[in-house]
Design a protein around this motif. Structure first.
Motif, PDB file in Angstrom:
ATOM      1  N   PRO A  45       0.836  -1.303  -0.139  1.00  7.00           N
ATOM      2  CA  PRO A  45      -0.086   0.026  -0.138  1.00  7.00           C
ATOM      3  C   PRO A  45       0.724   1.289  -0.094  1.00  7.00           C
ATOM      4  N   VAL A  46       2.208   1.125   0.458  1.00 13.07           N
ATOM      5  CA  VAL A  46       3.050   2.308   0.352  1.00 13.07           C
ATOM      6  C   VAL A  46       4.379   1.909   0.019  1.00 13.07           C
ATOM      7  N   GLU A  47       4.967   2.858  -0.776  1.00 13.65           N
ATOM      8  CA  GLU A  47       6.452   2.738  -1.030  1.00 13.65           C
ATOM      9  C   GLU A  47       7.118   4.198  -1.387  1.00 13.65           C
ATOM     10  N   PHE A  48       8.250   4.180  -1.006  1.00  6.73           N
ATOM     11  CA  PHE A  48       8.958   5.400  -1.213  1.00  6.73           C
ATOM     12  C   PHE A  48      10.471   5.428  -1.222  1.00  6.73           C
ATOM     13  N   SER A  49      11.226   6.168  -1.725  1.00  7.67           N
ATOM     14  CA  SER A  49      12.600   6.279  -1.501  1.00  7.67           C
ATOM     15  C   SER A  49      13.241   7.284  -0.773  1.00  7.67           C
ATOM     16  N   PRO A  50      13.597   6.849   0.421  1.00  5.78           N
ATOM     17  CA  PRO A  50      14.314   7.787   1.304  1.00  5.78           C
ATOM     18  C   PRO A  50      15.541   8.456   0.903  1.00  5.78           C
ATOM     19  N   SER A  51      16.369   7.625   0.082  1.00 12.71           N
ATOM     20  CA  SER A  51      17.323   8.376  -0.312  1.00 12.71           C
ATOM     21  C   SER A  51      17.230   9.294  -1.369  1.00 12.71           C
ATOM     22  N   GLU A  52      16.041   9.463  -2.398  1.00 12.44           N
ATOM     23  CA  GLU A  52      15.781  10.497  -2.954  1.00 12.44           C
ATOM     24  C   GLU A  52      15.510  11.466  -2.179  1.00 12.44           C
ATOM     25  N   MET A  53      14.426  11.344  -1.278  1.00  8.46           N
ATOM     26  CA  MET A  53      13.900  12.441  -0.488  1.00  8.46           C
ATOM     27  C   MET A  53      15.164  13.379   0.233  1.00  8.46           C
ATOM     28  N   LEU A  54      16.077  12.312   0.956  1.00 11.45           N
ATOM     29  CA  LEU A  54      17.329  12.866   1.795  1.00 11.45           C
ATOM     30  C   LEU A  54      18.103  13.837   0.528  1.00 11.45           C
ATOM     31  N   ASN A  55      18.459  13.038  -0.412  1.00 11.99           N
ATOM     32  CA  ASN A  55      19.414  13.507  -1.434  1.00 11.99           C
ATOM     33  C   ASN A  55      18.758  14.745  -2.045  1.00 11.99           C
TER      34      ASN A  55
END
Length: 146
Positions: A45-55
């Motif tokens: 139900p949920v997926e995301f990229s912490p690396s993209e957000m932090l970068n």
């Protein structure tokens, strides 16, 4: 704050730790892990990229890192009932994929059901033991097919 448990004394099996290495691109690994967990009975139900957000936000320079929030609806419903809704604070059951090096991805998971029981958010009873066993079987199936 003093922890009531010593993290160094926790066996990886106590938290349902699973890890696998995939020899493929990061994007292919995300698709593969999503497909395997879906085939094992999980929704994502949920997926995301912490690396993209932090970068983007803090110029972190992180290598590719992705989170798939996997959830088996039947087991999640039982777990919410058994924990008086407290387990929802740990949902979804995250499966993370990080790039160890180009072409090599690590897939990692810990059991929120086991952790909830360990920290007292879930009862240590037969009903919760059944939920832990059921999710463990689903995760084992997924990891066997990675």
């Amino acid at each position: 704050m003093m922890l009531t448990i010593d993290p160094a004394q926790i066996d990886p099996a106590d938290i349902g730790e699973e890890q696998a290495t995939l020899e493929m691109s990061h994007e292919d690994a995300i698709e593969h892990v999503r497909d395997v967990f879906t085939d094992a009975g999980f929704g994502v139900p949920v997926e995301f990229s912490p690396s993209e957000m932090l970068n983007e936000k803090v110029d972190a320079g992180r290598d590719p890192y992705y989170v798939l929030g996997a959830c088996n609806p039947e087991v999640a419903d039982r777990a919410l009932d058994t924990t008086d809704n407290k387990l929802g604070a740990l949902m979804a059951c995250n499966v993370v994929i990080w790039e160890e090096e180009p072409g090599t991805q690590v897939v990692y998971h810990v059991s929120i059901m086991r952790i909830a029981r360990l920290v007292g958010m879930a009862p240590d009873n037969e009903e919760m033991a059944d939920i832990v066993a059921d999710t463990g079987e689903l995760v084992d199936e997924a990891f066997a097919n990675l």
